[in-house]
Write a protein that holds these residues in place. Structure first.
Motif, mmCIF file in Angstrom:
data_model
loop_
_atom_site.group_PDB
_atom_site.id
_atom_site.type_symbol
_atom_site.label_atom_id
_atom_site.label_comp_id
_atom_site.label_asym_id
_atom_site.label_seq_id
_atom_site.Cartn_x
_atom_site.Cartn_y
_atom_site.Cartn_z
ATOM 1 N N TYR A 145 0.850 -1.188 0.000
ATOM 2 C CA TYR A 145 0.000 0.000 0.000
ATOM 3 C C TYR A 145 0.891 1.245 0.000
ATOM 4 O O TYR A 145 2.020 1.212 0.489
ATOM 5 N N VAL A 146 0.365 2.329 -0.542
ATOM 6 C CA VAL A 146 0.987 3.643 -0.415
ATOM 7 C C VAL A 146 -0.057 4.572 0.181
ATOM 8 O O VAL A 146 -1.118 4.791 -0.421
ATOM 9 N N LYS A 147 0.223 5.067 1.384
ATOM 10 C CA LYS A 147 -0.732 5.932 2.103
ATOM 11 C C LYS A 147 -2.115 5.288 2.169
ATOM 12 O O LYS A 147 -3.138 5.914 1.905
ATOM 13 N N ARG A 148 -2.146 3.979 2.495
ATOM 14 C CA ARG A 148 -3.365 3.176 2.636
ATOM 15 C C ARG A 148 -4.047 2.854 1.317
ATOM 16 O O ARG A 148 -5.101 2.241 1.293
ATOM 17 N N VAL A 149 -3.441 3.243 0.203
ATOM 18 C CA VAL A 149 -3.997 2.913 -1.109
ATOM 19 C C VAL A 149 -3.328 1.635 -1.607
ATOM 20 O O VAL A 149 -2.102 1.568 -1.711
ATOM 21 N N PHE A 150 -4.122 0.620 -1.921
ATOM 22 C CA PHE A 150 -3.591 -0.656 -2.382
ATOM 23 C C PHE A 150 -2.896 -0.481 -3.731
ATOM 24 O O PHE A 150 -3.453 0.114 -4.658
ATOM 25 N N ILE A 151 -1.662 -1.017 -3.846
ATOM 26 C CA ILE A 151 -0.887 -0.913 -5.080
ATOM 27 C C ILE A 151 -0.794 -2.272 -5.781
ATOM 28 O O ILE A 151 -1.131 -2.403 -6.947
ATOM 29 N N THR A 152 -0.349 -3.283 -5.060
ATOM 30 C CA THR A 152 -0.188 -4.605 -5.684
ATOM 31 C C THR A 152 -0.083 -5.692 -4.620
ATOM 32 O O THR A 152 0.375 -5.451 -3.506
ATOM 33 N N ASP A 153 -0.505 -6.899 -5.012
ATOM 34 C CA ASP A 153 -0.253 -8.089 -4.182
ATOM 35 C C ASP A 153 0.441 -9.151 -5.030
ATOM 36 O O ASP A 153 0.391 -10.329 -4.736
ATOM 37 N N ASP A 154 1.087 -8.687 -6.110
ATOM 38 C CA ASP A 154 1.691 -9.624 -7.054
ATOM 39 C C ASP A 154 3.162 -9.306 -7.309
ATOM 40 O O ASP A 154 3.691 -9.573 -8.372
ATOM 41 N N ASP A 155 3.808 -8.697 -6.320
ATOM 42 C CA ASP A 155 5.228 -8.365 -6.459
ATOM 43 C C ASP A 155 6.039 -9.282 -5.540
ATOM 44 O O ASP A 155 5.989 -9.161 -4.321
ATOM 45 N N LYS A 156 6.806 -10.176 -6.153
ATOM 46 C CA LYS A 156 7.558 -11.167 -5.382
ATOM 47 C C LYS A 156 8.865 -10.610 -4.825
ATOM 48 O O LYS A 156 9.604 -11.320 -4.144
ATOM 49 N N GLU A 157 9.135 -9.323 -5.113
ATOM 50 C CA GLU A 157 10.381 -8.713 -4.653
ATOM 51 C C GLU A 157 10.218 -7.949 -3.344
ATOM 52 O O GLU A 157 11.180 -7.367 -2.845
ATOM 53 N N LEU A 158 9.023 -7.958 -2.771
ATOM 54 C CA LEU A 158 8.815 -7.198 -1.532
ATOM 55 C C LEU A 158 9.534 -7.842 -0.348
ATOM 56 O O LEU A 158 9.885 -7.174 0.620
ATOM 57 N N LEU A 159 9.738 -9.153 -0.405
ATOM 58 C CA LEU A 159 10.537 -9.890 0.585
ATOM 59 C C LEU A 159 11.377 -10.908 -0.170
ATOM 60 O O LEU A 159 11.043 -11.279 -1.302
ATOM 61 N N PRO A 160 12.472 -11.405 0.411
ATOM 62 C CA PRO A 160 13.256 -12.445 -0.260
ATOM 63 C C PRO A 160 12.403 -13.691 -0.507
ATOM 64 O O PRO A 160 11.480 -13.984 0.249
ATOM 65 N N GLN A 161 12.734 -14.430 -1.547
ATOM 66 C CA GLN A 161 11.930 -15.602 -1.905
ATOM 67 C C GLN A 161 11.907 -16.653 -0.798
ATOM 68 O O GLN A 161 10.918 -17.361 -0.650
ATOM 69 N N TYR A 162 12.962 -16.761 -0.023
ATOM 70 C CA TYR A 162 12.969 -17.790 1.016
ATOM 71 C C TYR A 162 12.041 -17.444 2.183
ATOM 72 O O TYR A 162 11.810 -18.270 3.060
ATOM 73 N N LEU A 163 11.496 -16.226 2.174
ATOM 74 C CA LEU A 163 10.483 -15.830 3.166
ATOM 75 C C LEU A 163 9.101 -15.732 2.524
ATOM 76 O O LEU A 163 8.223 -15.023 3.014
ATOM 77 N N ARG A 164 8.877 -16.479 1.459
ATOM 78 C CA ARG A 164 7.617 -16.383 0.725
ATOM 79 C C ARG A 164 6.424 -16.947 1.491
ATOM 80 O O ARG A 164 5.286 -16.790 1.048
ATOM 81 N N PHE A 165 6.662 -17.592 2.611
ATOM 82 C CA PHE A 165 5.549 -18.085 3.432
ATOM 83 C C PHE A 165 4.963 -16.980 4.314
ATOM 84 O O PHE A 165 3.894 -17.151 4.906
#
Length: 619
Positions: free
Chosen positions: A304-324
């Motif tokens: 989110y940016v300022k409570r506005v939803f941007i995406t839930d399909d970006d796999k780069e927000l956390l490392p892949q090994y923390l994908r759970f």
């Protein structure tokens, strides 16, 4: 003009399951429909802030729920993004991804478990057929003129027809089954929303009829009054101060957010102010997501940016090994119209990602202090954590601290405890890689380490052969393959004397001639308990693992065949002539060493023939 369509095969199977199975938790259908409505509002809210043609749209995001007890209908209404005819076919008649297939293949016959999986597999809309004998979806896509109705009884077909609808958004009307008419009830709806959707960040309004009675006796009259009541909190929970939230608030939000009926193991709620300002709320689930080991896994993080939803399909927000990990990142500094390409290279997100990773790893470290709870966590997510050893060099040491290993003596042992338990003369941490624990425990190589009182890590996860040879060391202690020449030399065991070497010289030469390129050389040992063992480290383990992933057999590097000069079998064979019977016994010994090493041999037909010949001769 009305058009009839046939459901995708997998959806037909899914609908049959929904309609004919008895679920213990039918109420989750409402959670799923409200969650879908919230997503539709999120998407339109984003467009009103980033797209010119939507900026002047009169948009007051809300969800309305209406019911009619007499007609046994329940409607969920939103004024979000809406759908056109193509969207209806793609979203309600077909599933492009393999969520439905994965869901169907995961069913175990445990209905309680099955219903808990519905939302996680992205098939939540169809859960409405658990309670409805017919569903009508009336919808109009924002920015378009035409509206459409989607109609189905869930029996193999659906119909799409033009309809009249003034505003954008969707209205889903369920015609409830007789046995489920209780869901057309004010109190039932309120309870479900409070339970699952309290922290949906848009207001949910319940429409109901309030009855007042005036007068007394025969003059008593009934007066009906239509009312609308907001029945949820409608606050972004991650923006609420931690001291104002209770455990139940976090648990309820997690369930509505993740479609998981289980409580999370832990949550990490962080607000950062300074050069950067952002809020994060992360959850550690109890069970692994169904797609944890899939390449096309679904990210569990919403941006989110300022409570506005941007995406839930970006796999780069956390490392892949923390994908759970499931959760929310809300930044005050990113632009609202940030693109996916910009996100992947954005310094603000990179900083948030780095700080969040450390926070999560620290929380997992805290979790590790509770032995039983950590065992449950590690059973679900331990393999994934190991991926961080080659993908996250910055946190490599922390990840090593979090890993647990079965050894020749213990289970779930940390490297810290392994090091503390090491005898004073032990120079390295030793590991052995194999296909399963039983095979590893049977390896003759371990006999050498047992003689010295050294524990060996037993590694049987597929990823072990990829990451462990490249770890190098832990806390300034080398980590070595127990079958390697370098590790075996460190044992400092008594070498075979010159007389024995001379006594077995001809035997070694004969065995090498018989086995040829299948072995590197024949060596002697006075420390084994088994008659023979294959000794030598896995060369180029990373390349071997990559070849396995591509469906190819890795090139097998020959190892040394080590003979136990004190074993009666070897001593007897040393007195035999080099004939066909001798050759057969040598191949049997070699195959037995291969079985102990990897559980398989190349030519089982020849092996069994030699066994039968030996049995026949014995008889």
């Amino acid at each position: 003009m009305s058009k009839k369509h046939t459901f995708q095969t997998e959806i037909n199977q899914l609908l049959d399951l929904m309609i004919h199975s008895l679920y213990s938790n039918k109420e989750i259908f409402l959670r799923e429909l409200v969650s879908n409505a919230s997503d539709a509002l999120d998407k339109l809210k984003y467009l009103t802030l980033t797209e010119e043609k939507f900026k002047n749209l009169d948009f007051n995001p809300r969800i309305d729920i209406k019911f009619d007890e007499n007609k046994k209908t329940l409607s969920i209404i939103d004024n979000g993004i809406g759908m056109n005819e193509e969207d209806l076919i793609n979203h309600l008649g077909t599933i492009a991804k393999s969520g439905t297939k994965s869901f169907l293949s995961s069913l175990s016959g445990d209905k309680k478990k099955d219903s808990a999986l519905i939302g996680q597999f992205g098939v939540g809309f169809y859960s409405a057929f658990m309670v409805a004998e017919k569903i009508i979806v009336q919808t109009k896509k924002a920015g378009e003129d035409k509206a459409f109705a989607w109609i189905s009884d869930g029996k193999g077909e659906y119909e799409i027809t033009p309809c009249q609808k003034d505003s954008q958004g969707s209205e889903i009307t369920l015609y409830l089954k007789d046995e489920d008419k209780n869901f057309a009830s004010r109190w039932e709806i309120e309870n479900i929303i409070k339970k699952y959707s309290e922290h949906i960040q848009f207001p949910i309004y319940l429409h109901y009829t309030h009855i007042n009675y005036e007068g007394e006796g025969d003059k008593k009259t009934e007066k009906k009054e239509d009312k609308i009541e907001q029945i949820n909190n409608a606050k972004a929970i991650w923006k609420i101060a931690k001291n104002e939230l209770k455990e139940e608030d976090y648990k309820e939000f997690y369930k509505s957010f993740s479609h998981d009926n289980n409580d999370p193991i832990k949550w990490i709620h962080t607000k950062v102010e300074g050069n950067l300002e952002y809020t994060t709320l992360f959850f550690i689930p109890k069970n692994a997501p169904f797609d944890l080991y899939r390449v096309d896994y679904k990210s569990g993080i919403k941006l989110y940016v300022k409570r506005v939803f941007i995406t839930d399909d970006d796999k780069e927000l956390l490392p892949q090994y923390l994908r759970f990990i499931r959760g929310v990142i809300d930044s005050e500094d990113l632009p609202l119209n940030v693109s996916r390409e910009i996100l992947q290279q954005n310094k603000i997100l990179s900083t948030i990602k780095s700080a969040s990773t450390k926070k999560i790893l620290n929380e997992i470290e805290n979790l590790s202090k509770e032995e039983q709870q950590y065992k449950e966590f590690y059973t679900q997510f331990g393999k994934v954590l190991k991926e961080g050893l080659y993908s996250d060099f910055e946190n490599k040491e922390k990840i090593l601290e979090l890993l647990r290993f079965d050894t020749t003596d213990k289970e779930m042992l940390s490297l810290k405890l392994y090091k503390e338990n090491m005898p004073k003369d032990q120079k390295s941490i030793y590991y052995l890689i194999g296909e399963n624990k039983d095979l590893l425990k049977a390896s003759p190589i371990l006999e050498k380490y047992a003689q010295k009182g050294y524990e060996v890590l037993l590694l049987s996860d597929e990823i072990d052969s990829f990451v462990m040879p490249n770890v190098g060391e832990y806390d300034k202690i080398a980590i070595k393959d127990a079958s390697s020449k370098q590790a075996l030399e460190e044992l400092g065991l008594q070498e075979v004397d010159e007389k024995s070497k001379k006594d077995f010289e001809e035997l070694c030469k004969s065995i090498k001639e018989i086995l040829g390129e299948q072995i590197k050389e024949v060596t002697l040992s006075n420390t084994l308990q088994s008659p023979v063992a294959l000794v030598g480290e896995e060369e180029n383990a990373m390349m071997a693992n990559l070849m396995r992933q591509m469906g190819q057999n890795p090139i097998s590097m020959p190892k040394n065949l080590e003979l136990n000069i004190n074993h009666p079998i070897i001593q007897k064979i040393n007195t035999m002539k080099n004939n066909e019977e001798f050759k057969g016994l040598i191949f049997l010994l070699f195959d037995s060493a291969k079985i102990l090493e990897s559980g398989n041999i190349q030519n089982t037909k020849d092996f069994t023939h030699r066994i039968y010949t030996l049995i026949q001769k014995t008889l």
